[in-house]
Write an enzyme that holds these catalytic residues in place. Structure first.
Site, PDB file in Angstrom:
ATOM      1  N   ASP A  16       1.106  -1.198  -0.039  1.00 21.91           N
ATOM      2  CA  ASP A  16       0.768   0.783   0.118  1.00 21.91           C
ATOM      3  C   ASP A  16       0.786   1.085  -0.224  1.00 21.91           C
ATOM      4  O   ASP A  16       2.165   1.525   0.936  1.00 21.91           O
ATOM      5  CB  ASP A  16      -0.534   0.185   1.207  1.00 21.91           C
ATOM      6  CG  ASP A  16      -2.007   0.983   0.792  1.00 21.91           C
ATOM      7  OD1 ASP A  16      -3.500   0.462   0.695  1.00 21.91           O
ATOM      8  OD2 ASP A  16      -1.978   1.873   1.247  1.00 21.91           O
ATOM      9  N   TYR A  33     -11.954   7.367 -14.915  1.00 23.05           N
ATOM     10  CA  TYR A  33     -12.612   5.958 -14.032  1.00 23.05           C
ATOM     11  C   TYR A  33     -12.779   4.994 -14.667  1.00 23.05           C
ATOM     12  O   TYR A  33     -12.037   3.607 -15.152  1.00 23.05           O
ATOM     13  CB  TYR A  33     -13.271   6.671 -12.546  1.00 23.05           C
ATOM     14  CG  TYR A  33     -13.214   5.274 -12.270  1.00 23.05           C
ATOM     15  CD1 TYR A  33     -12.380   5.385 -11.002  1.00 23.05           C
ATOM     16  CD2 TYR A  33     -14.526   4.232 -11.838  1.00 23.05           C
ATOM     17  CE1 TYR A  33     -12.548   3.559  -9.516  1.00 23.05           C
ATOM     18  CE2 TYR A  33     -14.414   3.488 -11.237  1.00 23.05           C
ATOM     19  CZ  TYR A  33     -14.036   2.764 -10.125  1.00 23.05           C
ATOM     20  OH  TYR A  33     -14.020   1.981  -9.373  1.00 23.05           O
TER      21      TYR A  33
END
Length: 247
Positions: free
Chosen positions: A36, A153
Protein backbone atom coordinates in the site's frame (compact mmCIF):
# COMPACT_ATOMS: atom_id res chain seq x y z
CA UNK A 1 -7.64 -24.58 3.50
CA UNK A 2 -8.03 -23.23 0.01
CA UNK A 3 -4.73 -21.33 -0.17
CA UNK A 4 -2.57 -23.43 2.12
CA UNK A 5 1.11 -22.45 1.82
CA UNK A 6 0.39 -20.08 -1.08
CA UNK A 7 2.27 -16.77 -1.32
CA UNK A 8 0.08 -13.79 -2.21
CA UNK A 9 0.62 -10.11 -2.92
CA UNK A 10 -2.30 -7.77 -2.27
CA UNK A 11 -1.87 -4.23 -3.57
CA UNK A 12 -3.97 -1.54 -1.95
CA UNK A 13 -3.96 -3.85 1.05
CA UNK A 14 -4.65 -1.04 3.49
CA UNK A 15 -8.02 -0.17 1.97
CA UNK A 16 -11.41 -1.73 2.63
CA UNK A 17 -11.53 -4.38 -0.10
CA UNK A 18 -7.77 -4.94 -0.09
CA UNK A 19 -7.65 -5.47 3.66
CA UNK A 20 -10.66 -7.77 3.70
CA UNK A 21 -9.18 -9.83 0.88
CA UNK A 22 -5.76 -10.03 2.53
CA UNK A 23 -7.48 -11.30 5.68
CA UNK A 24 -9.49 -13.87 3.72
CA UNK A 25 -6.31 -15.07 1.98
CA UNK A 26 -4.60 -15.47 5.35
CA UNK A 27 -7.61 -17.27 6.82
CA UNK A 28 -7.35 -19.76 3.98
CA UNK A 29 -3.67 -20.43 4.63
CA UNK A 30 -1.82 -17.95 2.43
CA UNK A 31 1.21 -15.94 3.49
CA UNK A 32 0.47 -12.38 2.44
CA UNK A 33 2.67 -9.51 1.31
CA UNK A 34 0.54 -6.42 1.93
CA UNK A 35 1.36 -3.52 -0.37
CA UNK A 36 0.00 0.00 0.00
CA UNK A 37 1.13 3.58 -0.47
CA UNK A 38 0.01 4.25 3.12
CA UNK A 39 2.41 2.66 5.59
CA UNK A 40 -0.01 3.17 8.48
CA UNK A 41 -2.93 1.48 6.72
CA UNK A 42 -0.82 -1.34 5.34
CA UNK A 43 0.81 -2.15 8.67
CA UNK A 44 -2.60 -2.19 10.32
CA UNK A 45 -3.66 -4.94 7.91
CA UNK A 46 -0.47 -6.88 8.62
CA UNK A 47 -0.98 -6.61 12.36
CA UNK A 48 -4.55 -7.90 12.11
CA UNK A 49 -3.34 -10.90 10.12
CA UNK A 50 -0.58 -11.62 12.62
CA UNK A 51 -2.93 -11.27 15.60
CA UNK A 52 -5.10 -14.01 14.11
CA UNK A 53 -2.11 -16.33 13.64
CA UNK A 54 -1.34 -15.60 10.01
CA UNK A 55 1.94 -14.70 8.34
CA UNK A 56 2.22 -11.31 6.66
CA UNK A 57 4.69 -8.58 5.81
CA UNK A 58 4.29 -5.03 4.53
CA UNK A 59 6.01 -3.16 1.73
CA UNK A 60 5.26 0.47 0.96
CA UNK A 61 4.55 0.83 -2.76
CA UNK A 62 3.52 3.58 -5.13
CA UNK A 63 1.96 1.54 -7.94
CA UNK A 64 2.65 4.35 -10.43
CA UNK A 65 6.39 4.07 -9.78
CA UNK A 66 8.02 1.22 -11.75
CA UNK A 67 10.94 0.96 -9.34
CA UNK A 68 8.56 0.71 -6.37
CA UNK A 69 6.60 -2.08 -8.04
CA UNK A 70 9.77 -3.93 -8.97
CA UNK A 71 10.91 -3.63 -5.34
CA UNK A 72 7.52 -4.94 -4.17
CA UNK A 73 7.95 -8.07 -6.26
CA UNK A 74 11.61 -8.55 -5.33
CA UNK A 75 10.77 -7.98 -1.67
CA UNK A 76 8.17 -10.74 -1.85
CA UNK A 77 10.66 -13.11 -3.44
CA UNK A 78 13.33 -12.25 -0.85
CA UNK A 79 10.86 -12.75 2.02
CA UNK A 80 8.73 -15.68 0.90
CA UNK A 81 10.68 -17.26 -1.97
CA UNK A 82 8.01 -17.14 -4.67
CA UNK A 83 4.71 -15.60 -5.82
CA UNK A 84 1.60 -17.73 -6.33
CA UNK A 85 -1.10 -15.05 -6.30
CA UNK A 86 -1.14 -11.40 -7.31
CA UNK A 87 -4.21 -9.35 -6.47
CA UNK A 88 -3.90 -6.03 -8.31
CA UNK A 89 -6.36 -4.06 -6.21
CA UNK A 90 -4.83 -0.60 -5.68
CA UNK A 91 -7.05 2.06 -7.21
CA UNK A 92 -8.45 5.54 -6.94
CA UNK A 93 -11.79 7.16 -7.70
CA UNK A 94 -12.26 10.32 -9.75
CA UNK A 95 -13.95 13.63 -9.00
CA UNK A 96 -17.24 13.99 -10.85
CA UNK A 97 -16.72 16.25 -13.86
CA UNK A 98 -17.78 16.33 -17.49
CA UNK A 99 -15.04 15.43 -19.96
CA UNK A 100 -14.23 19.04 -21.04
CA UNK A 101 -13.70 19.98 -17.39
CA UNK A 102 -11.28 17.15 -16.57
CA UNK A 103 -7.69 18.38 -16.53
CA UNK A 104 -4.97 16.31 -18.13
CA UNK A 105 -3.36 15.93 -14.70
CA UNK A 106 -6.58 14.55 -13.21
CA UNK A 107 -7.00 12.16 -16.13
CA UNK A 108 -3.41 10.94 -15.95
CA UNK A 109 -3.49 10.35 -12.19
CA UNK A 110 -6.45 7.98 -12.45
CA UNK A 111 -5.03 6.16 -15.48
CA UNK A 112 -1.61 5.83 -13.85
CA UNK A 113 -2.97 4.27 -10.65
CA UNK A 114 -5.87 2.20 -11.94
CA UNK A 115 -4.43 0.95 -15.23
CA UNK A 116 -0.68 1.43 -15.37
CA UNK A 117 -0.38 0.13 -11.81
CA UNK A 118 -2.08 -3.11 -12.86
CA UNK A 119 0.22 -3.36 -15.88
CA UNK A 120 3.31 -2.83 -13.75
CA UNK A 121 2.17 -5.38 -11.19
CA UNK A 122 1.86 -8.03 -13.87
CA UNK A 123 4.99 -6.92 -15.72
CA UNK A 124 7.23 -7.54 -12.74
CA UNK A 125 5.39 -10.43 -11.04
CA UNK A 126 4.68 -12.73 -13.99
CA UNK A 127 8.35 -13.64 -14.66
CA UNK A 128 8.45 -15.09 -11.14
CA UNK A 129 5.17 -16.98 -11.38
CA UNK A 130 5.01 -20.69 -12.14
CA UNK A 131 2.35 -23.07 -13.41
CA UNK A 132 -0.79 -22.87 -11.28
CA UNK A 133 -0.34 -19.23 -10.32
CA UNK A 134 -3.25 -16.80 -10.42
CA UNK A 135 -3.67 -13.07 -10.99
CA UNK A 136 -6.83 -11.14 -10.14
CA UNK A 137 -7.29 -7.52 -11.20
CA UNK A 138 -9.87 -5.09 -9.87
CA UNK A 139 -12.07 -3.56 -12.56
CA UNK A 140 -15.57 -2.09 -12.08
CA UNK A 141 -19.01 -2.18 -13.62
CA UNK A 142 -18.24 1.43 -14.61
CA UNK A 143 -15.85 -0.10 -17.10
CA UNK A 144 -18.63 -2.23 -18.56
CA UNK A 145 -21.53 0.19 -18.84
CA UNK A 146 -19.68 3.50 -18.70
CA UNK A 147 -20.50 5.97 -15.95
CA UNK A 148 -21.08 9.62 -16.58
CA UNK A 149 -18.90 12.25 -14.91
CA UNK A 150 -16.04 9.83 -14.20
CA UNK A 151 -14.54 9.38 -17.66
CA UNK A 152 -11.01 8.52 -16.52
CA UNK A 153 -12.27 5.99 -13.98
CA UNK A 154 -14.56 4.27 -16.48
CA UNK A 155 -11.85 4.23 -19.14
CA UNK A 156 -9.25 2.86 -16.75
CA UNK A 157 -11.48 0.04 -15.53
CA UNK A 158 -12.59 -0.92 -19.03
CA UNK A 159 -8.93 -1.09 -20.01
CA UNK A 160 -8.15 -3.28 -17.01
CA UNK A 161 -10.62 -5.85 -18.34
CA UNK A 162 -9.02 -5.75 -21.80
CA UNK A 163 -5.55 -6.05 -20.27
CA UNK A 164 -6.77 -9.00 -18.22
CA UNK A 165 -7.88 -10.84 -21.36
CA UNK A 166 -4.60 -10.06 -23.10
CA UNK A 167 -2.51 -11.35 -20.21
CA UNK A 168 -4.66 -14.49 -19.93
CA UNK A 169 -4.05 -15.20 -23.61
CA UNK A 170 -0.32 -14.59 -23.38
CA UNK A 171 0.30 -16.80 -20.35
CA UNK A 172 -2.36 -19.49 -20.57
CA UNK A 173 0.08 -22.05 -21.92
CA UNK A 174 2.18 -21.54 -18.83
CA UNK A 175 -0.95 -22.24 -16.76
CA UNK A 176 -0.93 -18.76 -15.25
CA UNK A 177 -4.54 -17.65 -14.94
CA UNK A 178 -5.55 -13.99 -15.15
CA UNK A 179 -9.04 -12.81 -14.23
CA UNK A 180 -10.75 -9.68 -12.96
CA UNK A 181 -13.57 -8.70 -10.66
CA UNK A 182 -15.98 -5.86 -11.46
CA UNK A 183 -17.69 -4.63 -8.30
CA UNK A 184 -20.74 -2.42 -8.28
CA UNK A 185 -21.40 -0.08 -5.37
CA UNK A 186 -19.60 -1.52 -2.35
CA UNK A 187 -19.71 -0.13 1.18
CA UNK A 188 -16.20 1.35 1.34
CA UNK A 189 -14.69 4.75 2.05
CA UNK A 190 -14.89 5.47 -1.68
CA UNK A 191 -18.67 5.94 -1.41
CA UNK A 192 -18.70 7.92 1.84
CA UNK A 193 -19.26 11.19 -0.02
CA UNK A 194 -22.15 9.70 -1.98
CA UNK A 195 -23.87 8.83 1.29
CA UNK A 196 -24.11 12.54 2.08
CA UNK A 197 -26.07 13.39 -1.08
CA UNK A 198 -29.78 13.23 -1.82
CA UNK A 199 -28.98 10.67 -4.54
CA UNK A 200 -27.89 8.06 -2.02
CA UNK A 201 -31.35 6.51 -1.41
CA UNK A 202 -31.52 5.82 -5.14
CA UNK A 203 -27.89 4.76 -5.60
CA UNK A 204 -27.97 2.42 -2.62
CA UNK A 205 -30.90 0.43 -3.98
CA UNK A 206 -30.19 0.61 -7.71
CA UNK A 207 -29.81 -3.11 -8.27
CA UNK A 208 -31.83 -6.31 -8.20
CA UNK A 209 -30.97 -7.07 -4.56
CA UNK A 210 -31.85 -3.50 -3.47
CA UNK A 211 -28.75 -2.98 -1.31
CA UNK A 212 -25.07 -2.13 -1.63
CA UNK A 213 -22.40 -4.78 -1.49
CA UNK A 214 -19.95 -5.61 1.28
CA UNK A 215 -16.17 -5.81 1.06
CA UNK A 216 -16.32 -9.45 2.12
CA UNK A 217 -18.53 -10.27 -0.84
CA UNK A 218 -15.86 -8.95 -3.18
CA UNK A 219 -13.09 -10.64 -1.19
CA UNK A 220 -14.84 -14.01 -1.39
CA UNK A 221 -15.07 -13.68 -5.17
CA UNK A 222 -11.39 -12.78 -5.42
CA UNK A 223 -10.55 -15.74 -3.19
CA UNK A 224 -12.46 -18.07 -5.50
CA UNK A 225 -10.66 -16.79 -8.62
CA UNK A 226 -7.28 -16.97 -6.87
CA UNK A 227 -7.85 -20.52 -5.68
CA UNK A 228 -7.59 -23.84 -7.50
CA UNK A 229 -11.38 -23.99 -7.45
CA UNK A 230 -11.24 -21.66 -10.47
CA UNK A 231 -8.54 -23.69 -12.22
CA UNK A 232 -10.39 -23.69 -15.58
CA UNK A 233 -11.32 -20.01 -15.53
CA UNK A 234 -9.10 -17.40 -17.17
CA UNK A 235 -9.56 -14.17 -19.10
CA UNK A 236 -12.90 -13.54 -17.41
CA UNK A 237 -14.37 -10.66 -15.44
CA UNK A 238 -16.62 -11.68 -12.57
CA UNK A 239 -19.30 -9.05 -11.97
CA UNK A 240 -20.19 -8.45 -8.31
CA UNK A 241 -22.95 -5.86 -8.49
CA UNK A 242 -26.13 -7.30 -6.98
CA UNK A 243 -27.66 -7.36 -10.44
CA UNK A 244 -27.12 -3.67 -11.28
CA UNK A 245 -26.35 -4.45 -14.91
CA UNK A 246 -29.58 -6.44 -15.18
CA UNK A 247 -31.80 -3.42 -14.58
Amino acid sequence: MRLKNKIAIVTGGGGDIGRTTALRFAEEGAQVMVSDISEEAGLETVNIIRETGGKSEFICTDMTNPKDVENMVQGTIDTFGRIDILYNNAGVNADEKKIPDVSLEEWQKVIDINLTGVFLGMKYAIPWMESGSSIVNTASIAGIKGQKLVSAYSASKSSVMALTKTAATEFGRKNIRVNAVAPGIIDTKMVDDWKKTDKWPILSTANVLRRIGKSKEVADAVLFLASDEASFITGETLVIDGGTLNL
